[in-house]
Scaffold this active site. Structure first.
Site, short mmCIF file in Angstrom:
data_model
loop_
_atom_site.label_atom_id
_atom_site.label_comp_id
_atom_site.label_asym_id
_atom_site.label_seq_id
_atom_site.Cartn_x
_atom_site.Cartn_y
_atom_site.Cartn_z
CB CYS A 65 45.39 21.34 16.70
SG CYS A 65 45.62 23.07 17.17
N GLY A 66 45.05 22.23 14.00
CA GLY A 66 44.94 22.97 12.74
C GLY A 66 45.89 24.15 12.70
CB THR A 67 45.91 27.37 14.24
OG1 THR A 67 45.27 27.09 15.49
CG2 THR A 67 44.86 27.72 13.18
CB VAL A 69 45.82 28.67 18.35
CG1 VAL A 69 45.26 29.55 19.47
CG2 VAL A 69 46.66 29.51 17.40
N GLY A 70 44.80 26.15 19.70
CA GLY A 70 43.96 25.54 20.74
C GLY A 70 44.71 24.51 21.57
CG HIS A 98 66.08 33.95 24.67
ND1 HIS A 98 66.00 35.17 24.04
CD2 HIS A 98 67.36 33.51 24.48
CE1 HIS A 98 67.19 35.48 23.52
NE2 HIS A 98 68.02 34.48 23.76
NE ARG A 109 42.07 22.76 8.96
CZ ARG A 109 40.96 22.67 9.68
NH1 ARG A 109 40.78 23.49 10.71
NH2 ARG A 109 40.05 21.78 9.39
NE ARG A 132 69.62 38.44 28.02
CZ ARG A 132 70.12 37.62 27.09
NH1 ARG A 132 71.07 36.77 27.39
NH2 ARG A 132 69.64 37.66 25.85
CG HIS A 133 67.10 34.13 28.96
ND1 HIS A 133 66.57 35.19 28.24
CD2 HIS A 133 68.26 33.81 28.37
CE1 HIS A 133 67.38 35.48 27.25
NE2 HIS A 133 68.43 34.67 27.30
#
Ligand code: RB5
Length: 154
Positions: A65-67, A69-70, A98, A109, A132-133
């Site tokens: 998307c733009g960042t 994030v959403g 990991h 963007r 370990r992860h």
């Protein structure tokens, strides 16, 4: 290897380029994002890709998307999804090694197309290291399923 790709209206061009890039490398890429510049709410494609990954219909997902994030926040609401938004190939690689991420996300963007290609290459070529992860991955699942973490009790 089969992948699902999703995007919103901000990332139509980058989605197209990444899809073509991956198909050129022999990946099957299922497009569930928009191909239009009309406003498109990113949770729709974030959810669709996440659902396909969680249901085992595809081996992994890519969200733009733009960042980033959403669309990654939306995907992470689906049980079993570990979606990571990143802007650099190192984070993408480590997120698989990991954190066993099953979706990678980035922002049209934020980064350019060459960095985006490097991110998907590093992510797809990396292997989860387990060991370990795994205890931390199990703790993430415990939080998701119970809204609680025994290890955090005092
Ligand atoms: C759309 O304007 C924008 O909010 C979206 O592409 C994304 O950046 C959200 O996280």
């Amino acid at each position: 290897m089969k992948l699902a790709i999703g995007n919103d209206h901000v990332a139509v061009e980058m989605k197209k380029e990444i899809r073509e890039y991956l198909e050129g490398k022999g990946y099957e890429v299922i497009n569930v994002g928009t191909d239009s510049s009309e406003r498109f709410n990113y949770p729709v494609s974030g959810y669709k890709v996440a659902r396909m990954v969680a249901d085992g219909e595809v081996d992994g997902g890519i969200l733009i998307c733009g960042t980033g994030v959403g669309i990654s926040l939306s995907a992470n609401k689906v049980h079993g999804i570990r979606a990571c938004v990143c802007s650099d190939p190192y984070t993408a690689k480590l997120s698989k090694q990991h954190n066993n991420t099953n979706i990678i996300a980035f922002g049209a963007r934020v980064i350019g197309i060459e960095t985006a290609k490097m991110i998907v290459d590093e992510w797809l070529n990396a292997k989860y290291e387990g060991g370990r992860h795994q205890i931390r991955i199990d703790q993430i699942r415990e939080i998701e399923e119970t809204q609680h973490l025994k290890a955090a009790e005092e």
